[in-house]
Scaffold this active site. Sequence first.
Site, PDB file in Angstrom:
ATOM      1  N   ILE A  85       0.837  -1.193   0.000  1.00  0.00           N
ATOM      2  CA  ILE A  85       0.000   0.000   0.000  1.00  0.00           C
ATOM      3  C   ILE A  85       0.879   1.253   0.000  1.00  0.00           C
ATOM      4  CG2 ILE A  85      -0.224  -0.141   2.533  1.00  0.00           C
ATOM      5  CD1 ILE A  85      -3.075   1.065   2.233  1.00  0.00           C
ATOM      6  N   CYS A  86       0.332   2.328  -0.540  1.00  0.00           N
ATOM      7  CA  CYS A  86       0.912   3.670  -0.483  1.00  0.00           C
ATOM      8  C   CYS A  86       2.190   3.753  -1.320  1.00  0.00           C
ATOM      9  CB  CYS A  86       1.124   4.065   0.975  1.00  0.00           C
ATOM     10  SG  CYS A  86       1.478   5.810   1.247  1.00  0.00           S
ATOM     11  N   ALA A  87       3.319   4.038  -0.706  1.00  0.00           N
ATOM     12  CA  ALA A  87       4.585   4.156  -1.430  1.00  0.00           C
ATOM     13  C   ALA A  87       5.177   2.795  -1.779  1.00  0.00           C
ATOM     14  CB  ALA A  87       5.589   4.962  -0.600  1.00  0.00           C
ATOM     15  N   TYR A 143       0.275   5.204  -4.043  1.00  0.00           N
ATOM     16  CA  TYR A 143       0.072   6.615  -3.710  1.00  0.00           C
ATOM     17  C   TYR A 143       0.007   7.397  -5.029  1.00  0.00           C
ATOM     18  CZ  TYR A 143       0.103  10.724  -0.776  1.00  0.00           C
ATOM     19  OH  TYR A 143      -0.275  11.869  -0.131  1.00  0.00           O
ATOM     20  N   SER A 196      -2.856  -0.791  -2.920  1.00  0.00           N
ATOM     21  CA  SER A 196      -3.799   0.241  -2.503  1.00  0.00           C
ATOM     22  C   SER A 196      -3.066   1.568  -2.410  1.00  0.00           C
ATOM     23  CB  SER A 196      -4.444  -0.157  -1.170  1.00  0.00           C
ATOM     24  OG  SER A 196      -5.500   0.713  -0.839  1.00  0.00           O
TER      25      SER A 196
END
Length: 191
Positions: free
Chosen positions: A103-105, A125, A151
Amino acid sequence: MTKQALVFLSNGCEETEAVTTIDLLTRAGIKVTTASISSTREVECSRGVTILAKKTLSDIQYIDFEVVILPGGVKGAENFRDCPLVIEKLKQTHQSGGIVAAICASPAVVLQHHNLFPHAGMTGYPTTKDAFKNWKADRAYFDEPNKVITSQGPATSIDFSLKIIDVLLGRTKAAEVAQQLVLPLGIESYQ
């Protein structure tokens, strides 16, 4: 048989993404193991919250998990990226038919950097969009052929966790967990 999940933790990882995932998977009855990638179990997250991992990386090196999860946070993702044992664990999990979730980075900084899923559709992200060959704008996305779940960030942690539950245990279990949460509009309830 109880499904097993591994959540890697690193100094600088995003605490909302880590804790939300740990909590929701536990609610679903998945056995969650947290592992620090450093030599100590204590991890200082991106906003200064300290989490005490159950294990260190060396403790779980030879244990198989149905899903291995990387929270984001730029510094945490960089630490995951630069840890050969984490990359090896991701490869082993994928090769044995398990799921890799980030998720994210982490999708860009870890998965894309190491070209672990060259043909997979992924999200991350939004500012990392250019790092992806096959960008997906979904809040949480499961590329089924490649068995990778990605995500976008802290506010999509619930989407991310429910997607992992759906993939591991089915839509009914994801709906059961979602019902406990009083979800805001926009998050898939699996109803």
